[in-house]
Each structure stands twice: as structure tokens, then as C-alpha cells.
Write a protein that holds these residues in place. Structure first.
Motif, short mmCIF file in Angstrom:
data_model
loop_
_atom_site.label_atom_id
_atom_site.label_comp_id
_atom_site.label_asym_id
_atom_site.label_seq_id
_atom_site.Cartn_x
_atom_site.Cartn_y
_atom_site.Cartn_z
N THR A 163 -78.73 -0.97 -89.24
CA THR A 163 -77.07 -1.17 -89.89
C THR A 163 -76.89 0.51 -90.00
N PRO A 164 -75.97 0.74 -89.61
CA PRO A 164 -75.35 2.07 -90.01
C PRO A 164 -74.76 2.22 -91.38
N GLN A 215 -66.65 -0.47 -85.88
CA GLN A 215 -65.51 0.29 -86.08
C GLN A 215 -65.79 0.56 -87.76
N ILE A 216 -64.78 1.59 -88.03
CA ILE A 216 -64.68 1.97 -89.41
C ILE A 216 -63.11 2.11 -89.71
N TYR A 250 -68.62 10.43 -92.30
CA TYR A 250 -69.94 10.32 -91.79
C TYR A 250 -70.50 9.01 -91.56
N VAL A 251 -71.24 9.05 -90.37
CA VAL A 251 -71.92 7.99 -90.31
C VAL A 251 -73.28 8.06 -90.16
N LYS A 252 -74.38 7.55 -90.69
CA LYS A 252 -75.58 7.66 -90.80
C LYS A 252 -76.52 6.62 -90.04
N GLN A 253 -77.39 6.67 -89.19
CA GLN A 253 -77.87 5.73 -88.24
C GLN A 253 -79.13 5.99 -87.73
N ALA A 254 -80.22 5.18 -87.88
CA ALA A 254 -81.53 5.65 -87.31
C ALA A 254 -82.04 7.08 -87.85
N GLY A 255 -81.69 7.25 -89.19
CA GLY A 255 -82.27 8.48 -89.60
C GLY A 255 -81.24 9.69 -89.06
#
Length: 157
Positions: free
Chosen positions: A35-36, A73-74, A46-51
Motif C-alpha cells: 500500500t503506498p 488517487q490523492i 511525495y508517494v512511497k511505494q515498494a521502497g
């Protein structure tokens, strides 16, 4: 049934239950890892996803990002108005027709509530769609629900 059979049955049942709990916890942890996470720092979203961390906004006037229920969406505050963008930062567009803060998604992911100045001059709660261009609906305070919202224009920027 003798005592040994009952004991073995209970031990096996306990192991099966423990294995089921471990599988559930493992699945939840795996889901959380994919989950981001969205956040703002120094005015950028910013988005953090899968490191991996990716900056999504180019300027430094954004804050309060929140992920949609389906994580596609954000919603965020940009230049004091409510905006929406895709998780990859594309299709950034304004959705509120007034200055606001604290965007929150409804469970369906098709509407956003936010806080803005109401007809009383105090903070109120408004709701808008995710596509933009709609007049925001007044939800609170109750004194303002039956009145037209204060007229404002889209604040682009």
C-alpha cells in the motif's frame, strides 16, 4: 473418546487456528507493504511505494495529501484549494471552488469533504466531486445548509 484423543484433537485444533492467524497476519503485513504512503514535505507531495519515493508536485505550495480508498488517487491542498491527482502524479486538477483544507475521501472514493469558511464566517464542512468544476455542497454548519454558499471563483494556480 479417551483423554489422549481429546488432548491431541485440542492440540491440532490449536495449531490449525495458530496457522490461520499467522496466515492472516502475514497477508495483512504483505498488503501494508504494497500500500503506498503519501506525505508532504517542504511544500511538495511525495508517494512511497515498494521502497521507492517519488516527488509528485513540482512547486512548494502543497500539503495535507490523503490517499483515496482504492489507492489510485490523492487529494491534497495546493495553493490553499483542494486538488486531486492520480497516484503517479498525472492529471493534477483543482476540485474545490473555494480555499479549503483537510481533504477527506468518502468511502466510495467519488467525493471529497473539506473544511472552508462558511456563511457564518466560521469554519464549515463542504463536499465536492473528484472531477472538479462543480459547486461545493455545504454540509455544516446547519445554519448554512439551506443557504447558498458564499460566491467564490476557482482559484487556479
Amino acid at each position: 473418546m479417551n483423554r489422549n484423543t481429546v488432548t491431541r484433537t485440542l492440540v491440532l485444533a490449536g495449531l490449525t487456528a495458530a496457522a490461520g492467524i499467522a496466515a492472516t497476519v502475514g497477508a495483512t503485513a504483505a498488503s501494508a507493504a504494497t500500500t503506498p504512503t503519501v506525505y508532504a514535505s517542504h511544500g511538495a507531495v511525495y508517494v512511497k511505494q515498494a521502497g521507492h519515493t517519488t516527488r509528485l508536485t513540482a512547486d512548494e505550495v502543497s500539503k495535507q495529501p490523503t490517499l483515496s480508498p482504492d489507492a489510485t488517487q490523492i487529494a491534497y491542498v495546493h495553493n490553499d484549494t483542494i486538488w486531486v491527482m492520480n497516484l503517479d502524479g498525472t492529471q493534477q486538477h483543482q476540485v474545490s471552488d473555494r480555499a479549503g483544507s483537510k481533504p477527506a475521501w468518502d468511502a466510495s472514493g467519488v467525493r471529497i469533504t473539506y473544511t472552508a469558511t462558511s456563511c457564518t464566517g466560521a469554519p464549515g464542512t463542504f463536499r465536492t466531486g473528484v472531477n472538479g468544476g462543480d459547486t461545493s455542497e455545504v454540509l455544516a454548519p446547519s445554519a448554512c445548509v439551506t443557504q447558498d454558499a458564499p460566491l467564490v471563483g476557482f482559484i487556479m494556480g
